[in-house]
Design an enzyme around this catalytic site. Structure first.
Site, PDB file in Angstrom:
ATOM      1  N   LYS A  75      19.030-119.548  15.319  1.00 50.24           N
ATOM      2  CA  LYS A  75      19.861-120.742  15.160  1.00 50.24           C
ATOM      3  C   LYS A  75      19.015-121.929  14.710  1.00 50.24           C
ATOM      4  O   LYS A  75      19.346-122.613  13.729  1.00 50.24           O
ATOM      5  CB  LYS A  75      20.569-121.083  16.473  1.00 50.24           C
ATOM      6  CG  LYS A  75      21.498-122.295  16.372  1.00 50.24           C
ATOM      7  CD  LYS A  75      22.124-122.642  17.697  1.00 50.24           C
ATOM      8  CE  LYS A  75      21.168-123.438  18.554  1.00 50.24           C
ATOM      9  NZ  LYS A  75      21.806-124.016  19.762  1.00 50.24           N
ATOM     10  N   ASP A 101      26.054-121.899  16.659  1.00 44.40           N
ATOM     11  CA  ASP A 101      25.965-122.538  17.970  1.00 44.40           C
ATOM     12  C   ASP A 101      27.244-122.212  18.738  1.00 44.40           C
ATOM     13  O   ASP A 101      28.025-121.347  18.322  1.00 44.40           O
ATOM     14  CB  ASP A 101      25.763-124.048  17.813  1.00 44.40           C
ATOM     15  CG  ASP A 101      26.984-124.768  17.265  1.00 44.40           C
ATOM     16  OD1 ASP A 101      27.942-124.090  16.809  1.00 44.40           O
ATOM     17  OD2 ASP A 101      27.000-126.013  17.292  1.00 44.40           O
TER      18      ASP A 101
END
Length: 218
Positions: free
Chosen positions: A127, A145
């Site tokens: 991420k 996310d």
């Protein structure tokens, strides 16, 4: 290809992509930064913390630690004190120092513009790497996310909970050039309309093709 064009999930992804583009034409990374290192540090700090709070901390932080060597040589207690308000500050400080030491040692002091190399850095997962690649290096990546994961499941773009599997599903459904901006638009929508506990379905223009939206008004 005709078969892929007829794929219901790809059709759904296209509906979502176009609707979000109309809603959020100016969507962007909400972390403030001026170079890849600053974005990397800010993204590490953003774990379990709002972008708003991170942006309050980073001006003084980046003034105190202006480059990778300054972070690598930082006193752990002093760095912890600077980032305390972002939460989990002990672990974040330790990772930031170790990460910057690795950048100095293995990458000549430059944040590597490569996902595999970046994810080998302490405290950096896919991420974080995709945030930095997409926004500091203009290398497309999907940032999964909590918002992107939640919306992707609600909109039937994936059935997975694991962020990596969600990322791979979205990569297969969307053109690469759209990956970074699509992530921003999903995050914008997740923060403003498709909230985790009380989604504002009545105000949502994606409602007409959202399989989890209520079927009746009210």
């Amino acid at each position: 290809m005709p078969k892929s064009q007829a794929d219901p999930q790809k059709i759904q992804a296209d509906h979502v992509r176009k609707a979000l583009a109309k809603l959020y034409p100016d969507a962007h990374c909400e972390l403030n930064f001026t170079n890849p290192l600053q974005l990397l540090i800010a993204t590490i700090l953003s774990a379990q913390c709002t972008d708003v709070q991170v942006n309050k901390v980073t001006p003084a932080l980046f003034e105190k630690y202006p480059d990778v060597r300054a972070f690598a040589n930082a006193s752990l207690p002093e760095l912890e004190s600077c980032i305390r308000s972002t939460g989990f500050f002990r672990n974040k400080a330790k990772n930031i120092i170790a990460c910057c030491q690795a950048i100095l040692k293995d990458h000549d002091g430059e944040v590597p513009a490569d996902q595999d190399k970046m994810t080998q850095l302490p405290g950096v997962g896919r991420k974080t790497a995709n945030v930095v690649l997409g926004n500091a290096f203009d290398i497309p990546g999907i940032t999964v996310d909590t918002h992107v994961g939640r919306l992707s499941r609600r909109l039937a773009l994936t059935t997975h909970e694991d962020p990596v599997k969600v990322e791979l599903d979205l990569m297969a459904l969307l053109p690469p050039k759209e990956w970074t901006i699509f992530s921003h638009r999903m995050i914008f929508h997740g923060r403003r309309i498709c909230l985790a506990r009380n989604p504002k379905c009545a105000d949502c223009t994606l409602r007409k093709f959202c399989p989890t939206a209520p079927t009746k008004e009210g």
